[in-house]
Design a protein around this motif. Structure first.
Motif, PDB file in Angstrom:
ATOM      1  N   LEU A   2     -96.756  22.093  -5.110  1.00  0.00           N
ATOM      2  CA  LEU A   2     -97.707  22.703  -6.025  1.00  0.00           C
ATOM      3  C   LEU A   2     -98.630  23.577  -5.209  1.00  0.00           C
ATOM      4  O   LEU A   2     -99.255  23.110  -4.265  1.00  0.00           O
ATOM      5  CB  LEU A   2     -98.513  21.624  -6.751  1.00  0.00           C
ATOM      6  N   ARG A  40     -99.432  24.207 -15.882  1.00  0.00           N
ATOM      7  CA  ARG A  40     -98.437  25.061 -16.543  1.00  0.00           C
ATOM      8  C   ARG A  40     -97.624  25.792 -15.490  1.00  0.00           C
ATOM      9  O   ARG A  40     -98.154  26.161 -14.442  1.00  0.00           O
ATOM     10  CB  ARG A  40     -99.125  26.096 -17.437  1.00  0.00           C
ATOM     11  N   ASP A  41     -96.360  26.050 -15.817  1.00  0.00           N
ATOM     12  CA  ASP A  41     -95.565  26.891 -14.936  1.00  0.00           C
ATOM     13  C   ASP A  41     -95.930  28.350 -15.223  1.00  0.00           C
ATOM     14  O   ASP A  41     -96.758  28.639 -16.103  1.00  0.00           O
ATOM     15  CB  ASP A  41     -94.075  26.602 -15.063  1.00  0.00           C
ATOM     16  N   LEU A  64     -92.409  17.539 -10.680  1.00  0.00           N
ATOM     17  CA  LEU A  64     -92.482  19.003 -10.750  1.00  0.00           C
ATOM     18  C   LEU A  64     -91.583  19.622  -9.685  1.00  0.00           C
ATOM     19  O   LEU A  64     -91.559  19.177  -8.541  1.00  0.00           O
ATOM     20  CB  LEU A  64     -93.911  19.491 -10.549  1.00  0.00           C
ATOM     21  N   TYR A  69     -97.879  26.917  -9.837  1.00  0.00           N
ATOM     22  CA  TYR A  69     -98.332  26.447 -11.139  1.00  0.00           C
ATOM     23  C   TYR A  69     -99.786  26.821 -11.351  1.00  0.00           C
ATOM     24  O   TYR A  69    -100.545  26.947 -10.398  1.00  0.00           O
ATOM     25  CB  TYR A  69     -98.191  24.919 -11.233  1.00  0.00           C
TER      26      TYR A  69
END
Length: 82
Positions: A2, A40-41, A64, A69
């Motif tokens: 992330l 959110r992507d 994930l 993101y």
């Protein structure tokens, strides 16, 4: 993994680490009370939602996929996206 980039509005105090992250993300929220976190992507799909309390919150992000993101935290003090 992330990774985040900062984009601020009038918003709750927020720290995300480590960056990049894999497996677990710590989110420190400086806003009293609770806040809502949404990850959110890049196409805008909601990948994870969680309630945050003031102080450090550990989130399992192991589900994930590697990528970038947007993390949005909405609390009484406003909304912040990183």
């Amino acid at each position: 993994t992330l990774s985040t980039t900062g984009r601020q509005a009038t918003a709750p105090a927020l720290q995300l680490y480590p960056n990049p992250a894999s497996g677990e993300l710590t989110v420190e929220c400086g806003t009293p009370g609770t806040a809502a976190l949404t990850i959110r992507d890049l196409s805008g799909r909601v990948m994870l939602q969680a309630a945050l309390k003031q102080g450090p919150n550990r989130l399992d992000i192991g589900s994930l996929r590697k990528g970038v993101y947007a993390v949005t935290v909405q609390g009484l003090a406003g909304t912040k996206t990183e």
